[in-house]
Design a protein around this motif. Structure first.
Motif, PDB file in Angstrom:
ATOM      1  N   UNK A  57      -8.460  -5.090   1.345  1.00  0.00           N
ATOM      2  CA  UNK A  57      -7.420  -6.195   0.757  1.00  0.00           C
ATOM      3  C   UNK A  57      -6.832  -5.888  -0.351  1.00  0.00           C
ATOM      4  N   UNK A  58      -7.646  -5.266  -1.210  1.00  0.00           N
ATOM      5  CA  UNK A  58      -7.111  -5.132  -2.561  1.00  0.00           C
ATOM      6  C   UNK A  58      -6.261  -4.073  -2.672  1.00  0.00           C
ATOM      7  N   UNK A  59      -6.274  -3.016  -1.874  1.00  0.00           N
ATOM      8  CA  UNK A  59      -5.465  -1.937  -1.932  1.00  0.00           C
ATOM      9  C   UNK A  59      -4.872  -1.335  -0.411  1.00  0.00           C
ATOM     10  N   UNK A  60      -3.974  -2.350  -0.120  1.00  0.00           N
ATOM     11  CA  UNK A  60      -3.344  -2.194   1.112  1.00  0.00           C
ATOM     12  C   UNK A  60      -2.468  -0.980   1.240  1.00  0.00           C
ATOM     13  N   UNK A  61      -2.524  -0.096   2.190  1.00  0.00           N
ATOM     14  CA  UNK A  61      -1.944   1.271   2.232  1.00  0.00           C
ATOM     15  C   UNK A  61      -1.267   1.605   3.665  1.00  0.00           C
ATOM     16  N   UNK A  62      -0.333   2.423   3.646  1.00  0.00           N
ATOM     17  CA  UNK A  62       0.067   2.794   5.089  1.00  0.00           C
ATOM     18  C   UNK A  62      -1.007   3.637   5.981  1.00  0.00           C
ATOM     19  N   UNK A  63      -1.821   4.324   5.027  1.00  0.00           N
ATOM     20  CA  UNK A  63      -2.814   4.820   6.106  1.00  0.00           C
ATOM     21  C   UNK A  63      -4.103   4.929   5.307  1.00  0.00           C
ATOM     22  N   UNK A  64      -5.153   4.274   5.734  1.00  0.00           N
ATOM     23  CA  UNK A  64      -6.309   4.233   5.186  1.00  0.00           C
ATOM     24  C   UNK A  64      -7.590   4.938   6.143  1.00  0.00           C
ATOM     25  N   UNK A  65      -8.197   6.003   5.432  1.00  0.00           N
ATOM     26  CA  UNK A  65      -9.476   6.752   6.233  1.00  0.00           C
ATOM     27  C   UNK A  65     -10.579   6.469   5.493  1.00  0.00           C
ATOM     28  N   UNK A  66     -11.687   6.150   6.097  1.00  0.00           N
ATOM     29  CA  UNK A  66     -12.948   5.641   5.574  1.00  0.00           C
ATOM     30  C   UNK A  66     -13.833   6.842   6.430  1.00  0.00           C
ATOM     31  N   UNK A  67     -14.402   7.712   5.470  1.00  0.00           N
ATOM     32  CA  UNK A  67     -15.201   8.841   5.872  1.00  0.00           C
ATOM     33  C   UNK A  67     -16.785   8.458   5.876  1.00  0.00           C
ATOM     34  N   UNK A  68     -17.215   8.632   7.189  1.00  0.00           N
ATOM     35  CA  UNK A  68     -18.680   8.591   7.247  1.00  0.00           C
ATOM     36  C   UNK A  68     -19.438   9.529   6.451  1.00  0.00           C
ATOM     37  N   UNK A  69     -20.829   9.808   6.738  1.00  0.00           N
ATOM     38  CA  UNK A  69     -21.686  10.861   6.294  1.00  0.00           C
ATOM     39  C   UNK A  69     -22.213  11.383   7.376  1.00  0.00           C
TER      40      UNK A  69
END
Length: 235
Positions: free
Chosen positions: A107-119
């Motif tokens: 919500x604070x950093x809206x971007x065209x592409x966001x990728x959340x990497x697991x472990x």
């Protein structure tokens, strides 16, 4: 925003290379980007605090720039399973807590592409009762699977894809990363393996990164395509 959760067939499957390369490709197209790694073990002590190499790679591809703590709020020193590292540090990880933090970050950093990497892989534990699959389910995002292309990868990839589907999430695409220089030497057999993965995984292939002497986001980005991702409905 197009946001995705990135997992792998195993530890060291090439998740960070694929994630940073996709972000780099998006940057090259003039898109805003954000790479997040909420939990990282195997971090080095610096004057600024613990820093993880994978998280730093994602931070470097995040534009506009964000702080390290935004990318990686939970960094642990020992290179061991995250739930063990967290326990040794006196920290309790939970899918709900991590998901709430990630929603706030998005919500604070809206971007065209966001990728959340697991472990590690899909079933790596977060605590005694939850694993990273529970985090992905809480986020309810489509998943990108990184397939470490080595002996046994077909089984690992198919089992992971089946687990993702069983957990009610969508496999948006997969990317291959050649882990050993000689694995793709037998071109006909290598191509046959890729064809089988394309047929059985039931999701588009975003590309295959060959074994690179100097792996990095920019070099790897030339082998990946964003077209299947940017054509999907924003999450």
């Amino acid at each position: 925003m197009n946001a995705y959760f990135v997992t792998g067939t195993n530890t060291d499957a090439g998740k960070t290379l694929v994630t940073s390369a996709l972000l780099c490709a998006a940057r090259q197209q003039g898109l805003s980007t954000l790479g997040l790694k909420p939990v990282a073990s195997g971090s080095d002590a610096t004057p600024s605090g613990l820093r993880n190499a994978d998280a730093l790679a994602l931070q470097a591809q995040s534009v506009p720039a964000v702080s390290y703590d935004t990318v990686n709020p939970h960094a642990f020193a020992p290179a061991i399973a995250p739930h063990l590292a967290a326990d040794e540090a006196g920290c309790t990880l939970s899918a709900g807590g991590l998901a709430n933090g990630l929603h706030s970050t998005l919500e604070r950093h809206p971007r065209d592409l966001c990728l959340i990497e697991g472990a590690g892989g899909w079933r790596v534990p977060l605590n005694e009762a939850e694993d990273f699959a529970d985090l992905a389910a809480r986020l309810d995002l489509p998943v990108i699977l990184t397939v470490g292309l080595t002996l046994g990868c077909i089984n690992h990839a198919r089992l992971t894809a089946e687990a993702i589907a069983a957990d009610g999430l969508t496999l948006a695409g997969w990317a291959g990363s050649v882990l050993e220089a000689d694995f793709a030497a037998d071109t006909p057999r290598f191509s046959a393996n890729l064809e089988l993965l394309e047929d059985r995984l039931g999701a588009p292939c975003l590309g295959v990164i060959p074994h690179l002497d100097a792996p990095g986001a920019e070099a790897a980005s030339h082998y990946l395509s964003l077209s299947c991702l940017t054509a999907q409905e924003p999450a």
